[in-house]
Design an enzyme around this catalytic site. Sequence first.
Site, PDB file in Angstrom:
ATOM      1  N   ILE A  49       0.869  -1.187   0.000  1.00  0.00           N
ATOM      2  CA  ILE A  49       0.000   0.000   0.000  1.00  0.00           C
ATOM      3  C   ILE A  49       0.901   1.231   0.000  1.00  0.00           C
ATOM      4  O   ILE A  49       1.594   1.484   0.997  1.00  0.00           O
ATOM      5  CB  ILE A  49      -0.912   0.019   1.252  1.00  0.00           C
ATOM      6  CG1 ILE A  49      -1.732  -1.276   1.348  1.00  0.00           C
ATOM      7  CG2 ILE A  49      -1.831   1.242   1.216  1.00  0.00           C
ATOM      8  CD1 ILE A  49      -2.446  -1.451   2.680  1.00  0.00           C
ATOM      9  N   GLU A  61       4.050  -7.856   2.894  1.00  0.00           N
ATOM     10  CA  GLU A  61       4.297  -8.775   4.011  1.00  0.00           C
ATOM     11  C   GLU A  61       3.833  -8.157   5.329  1.00  0.00           C
ATOM     12  O   GLU A  61       3.208  -8.813   6.165  1.00  0.00           O
ATOM     13  CB  GLU A  61       5.797  -9.095   4.120  1.00  0.00           C
ATOM     14  CG  GLU A  61       6.370  -9.799   2.908  1.00  0.00           C
ATOM     15  CD  GLU A  61       6.892  -8.853   1.830  1.00  0.00           C
ATOM     16  OE1 GLU A  61       6.318  -7.759   1.659  1.00  0.00           O
ATOM     17  OE2 GLU A  61       7.863  -9.221   1.162  1.00  0.00           O
TER      18      GLU A  61
HETATM   19  N1  THU Z   1       7.640  -4.213  -1.607  1.00  0.00           N
HETATM   20  C1  THU Z   1       6.886  -5.115  -0.909  1.00  0.00           C
HETATM   21  O1  THU Z   1       5.684  -4.921  -0.706  1.00  0.00           O
HETATM   22  N2  THU Z   1       7.494  -6.228  -0.457  1.00  0.00           N
HETATM   23  C2  THU Z   1       8.768  -6.578  -0.735  1.00  0.00           C
HETATM   24  O2  THU Z   1       9.187  -7.651  -0.320  1.00  0.00           O
HETATM   25  C3  THU Z   1       9.637  -5.708  -1.525  1.00  0.00           C
HETATM   26  C4  THU Z   1       9.059  -4.371  -1.861  1.00  0.00           C
HETATM   27  C5  THU Z   1       6.973  -3.029  -2.140  1.00  0.00           C
HETATM   28  C6  THU Z   1       7.352  -1.718  -1.542  1.00  0.00           C
HETATM   29  C7  THU Z   1       6.961  -0.771  -2.650  1.00  0.00           C
HETATM   30  O3  THU Z   1       5.554  -0.506  -2.552  1.00  0.00           O
HETATM   31  C8  THU Z   1       7.195  -1.546  -3.917  1.00  0.00           C
HETATM   32  O4  THU Z   1       7.248  -2.912  -3.527  1.00  0.00           O
HETATM   33  C9  THU Z   1       8.473  -1.169  -4.644  1.00  0.00           C
HETATM   34  O5  THU Z   1       9.563  -1.209  -3.766  1.00  0.00           O
END
Ligand code: THU
Length: 144
Positions: A49, A61
């Site tokens: 988000i 996560e």
């Molecule tokens: N992001 C995640 O939600 N989980 C991860 O394990 C790596 C990165 C998200 C954060 C951001 O919204 C987007 O991916 C790009 O970094």
Amino acid sequence: MAKEMAVSDQELVCAAIEARETAYVPYSGFSVGAALLTSDGKIYKGGNIENAAYTPSNCAERTAFFKAVSEGEKNFAAIAIVGGKHEKSISDYCAPCGVCRQVMMEFCDPETFRILLAKNSEEWKVYTLKELLPLGFSGKDLDK
Ligand code: THU
């Protein structure tokens, strides 16, 4: 009483793929889905988000963990994670960021908590939290 069916790794991966649909990613265009399995077989799903101010953004996560913990869950067995360019099918594995690994460390046993990184509903790799966060710091270290 009906016996609870164990959740398979593939079901957990499919739940992460579903969760990715909920990602709100107008800034990075990178959508991530996570499906967190409790020790008693419940699944909590989360997507990342984002926010116009960037830093308030939350990873998939942590969305899943905070949903679960805020519902009273404290015991976790595994998490499946998928990520890739928004509205495209996933082409590679997406590893959890360091902050999310630390959140896992707060609630999970690093020796047994399993992290499934999936490319699609048929292909995934399994790690323990200890493998992805060696020498992790937790509340136990504060007692030393
Ligand atoms: N992001 C995640 O939600 N989980 C991860 O394990 C790596 C990165 C998200 C954060 C951001 O919204 C987007 O991916 C790009 O970094």
